[in-house]
Write a protein that holds these residues in place. Structure first.
Motif, PDB file in Angstrom:
ATOM      1  N   LEU A 120       1.592   6.626  -6.869  1.00  0.00           N
ATOM      2  CA  LEU A 120       0.525   7.521  -7.308  1.00  0.00           C
ATOM      3  C   LEU A 120       0.874   8.977  -7.053  1.00  0.00           C
ATOM      4  O   LEU A 120       0.555   9.855  -7.859  1.00  0.00           O
ATOM      5  N   THR A 121       1.538   9.251  -5.939  1.00  0.00           N
ATOM      6  CA  THR A 121       1.943  10.621  -5.632  1.00  0.00           C
ATOM      7  C   THR A 121       2.957  11.124  -6.651  1.00  0.00           C
ATOM      8  O   THR A 121       2.844  12.254  -7.151  1.00  0.00           O
TER       9      THR A 121
ATOM     10  N   LEU B  10      -3.633  16.885  -3.527  1.00  0.00           N
ATOM     11  CA  LEU B  10      -4.194  15.558  -3.330  1.00  0.00           C
ATOM     12  C   LEU B  10      -5.291  15.613  -2.274  1.00  0.00           C
ATOM     13  O   LEU B  10      -5.341  16.534  -1.462  1.00  0.00           O
TER      14      LEU B  10
ATOM     15  N   LEU C 160      -4.165   8.681   5.159  1.00  0.00           N
ATOM     16  CA  LEU C 160      -3.917   7.242   5.043  1.00  0.00           C
ATOM     17  C   LEU C 160      -2.426   6.956   4.965  1.00  0.00           C
ATOM     18  O   LEU C 160      -1.930   6.017   5.594  1.00  0.00           O
ATOM     19  N   ALA C 161      -1.697   7.777   4.225  1.00  0.00           N
ATOM     20  CA  ALA C 161      -0.242   7.589   4.127  1.00  0.00           C
ATOM     21  C   ALA C 161       0.415   7.792   5.482  1.00  0.00           C
ATOM     22  O   ALA C 161       1.318   7.033   5.859  1.00  0.00           O
TER      23      ALA C 161
ATOM     24  N   PHE D 178       0.865   4.019  -2.939  1.00  0.00           N
ATOM     25  CA  PHE D 178       0.566   5.415  -2.660  1.00  0.00           C
ATOM     26  C   PHE D 178       1.702   6.319  -3.111  1.00  0.00           C
ATOM     27  O   PHE D 178       1.467   7.381  -3.703  1.00  0.00           O
ATOM     28  N   SER D 179       2.943   5.911  -2.858  1.00  0.00           N
ATOM     29  CA  SER D 179       4.067   6.747  -3.287  1.00  0.00           C
ATOM     30  C   SER D 179       4.158   6.802  -4.805  1.00  0.00           C
ATOM     31  O   SER D 179       4.467   7.849  -5.376  1.00  0.00           O
TER      32      SER D 179
ATOM     33  N   SER E 290      -2.084  18.477   1.979  1.00  0.00           N
ATOM     34  CA  SER E 290      -3.134  18.340   0.981  1.00  0.00           C
ATOM     35  C   SER E 290      -3.311  19.631   0.189  1.00  0.00           C
ATOM     36  O   SER E 290      -3.451  19.602  -1.034  1.00  0.00           O
TER      37      SER E 290
ATOM     38  N   GLY F 265       0.820  -1.214   0.000  1.00  0.00           N
ATOM     39  CA  GLY F 265       0.000   0.000   0.000  1.00  0.00           C
ATOM     40  C   GLY F 265       0.846   1.254   0.000  1.00  0.00           C
ATOM     41  O   GLY F 265       0.535   2.232  -0.690  1.00  0.00           O
ATOM     42  N   ALA F 266       1.913   1.246   0.783  1.00  0.00           N
ATOM     43  CA  ALA F 266       2.807   2.413   0.832  1.00  0.00           C
ATOM     44  C   ALA F 266       3.491   2.625  -0.512  1.00  0.00           C
ATOM     45  O   ALA F 266       3.618   3.769  -0.975  1.00  0.00           O
TER      46      ALA F 266
ATOM     47  N   LEU G 225      -6.218  10.729   1.416  1.00  0.00           N
ATOM     48  CA  LEU G 225      -5.055   9.960   0.968  1.00  0.00           C
ATOM     49  C   LEU G 225      -3.810  10.320   1.780  1.00  0.00           C
ATOM     50  O   LEU G 225      -3.011   9.442   2.119  1.00  0.00           O
TER      51      LEU G 225
END
Length: 91
Positions: A15-16, A58, A65-66, A12-13, A53, A8-9, A62
């Motif tokens: 996607l960022t 973003l 969550l990170a 997420f990274s 954010s 997941g991490a 999200l």
């Protein structure tokens, strides 16, 4: 269980980074420059996630969550959260 948190991490990274490559992390074309600052009016605890954010564009969920995943992964997120609160200026 740890592999799920790590996956997941990494997702997420990725996607960022993709958001920044696509231009979501750049200032608007109208000349509005964003500054990284605490957003205590929109924040739940200290305003760090809301500030990130507002800076990145973003969704705040999200970002939260990170941070939660970073706290679960060896507690590094808690130290980073406190450090970000101490470093970031208030808006």
């Amino acid at each position: 269980m740890i592999w799920l948190i790590r996956a997941g991490a990494y997702l997420f990274s990725g996607l960022t980074i993709w958001q920044f490559v696509q231009g979501a992390g750049t200032p608007d074309a109208a000349g509005i420059h964003r500054h990284l600052a605490l957003d205590q009016s929109q924040g739940m605890v200290l305003g760090v996630c809301a500030g990130f954010s507002a800076y990145t564009g973003l969704d705040v969920s999200l970002i939260r969550l990170a941070w939660a995943l970073a706290v679960l992964y060896r507690g590094a997120g808690l130290a980073l959260y406190i450090l970000a609160f101490l470093i970031m200026p208030a808006s």
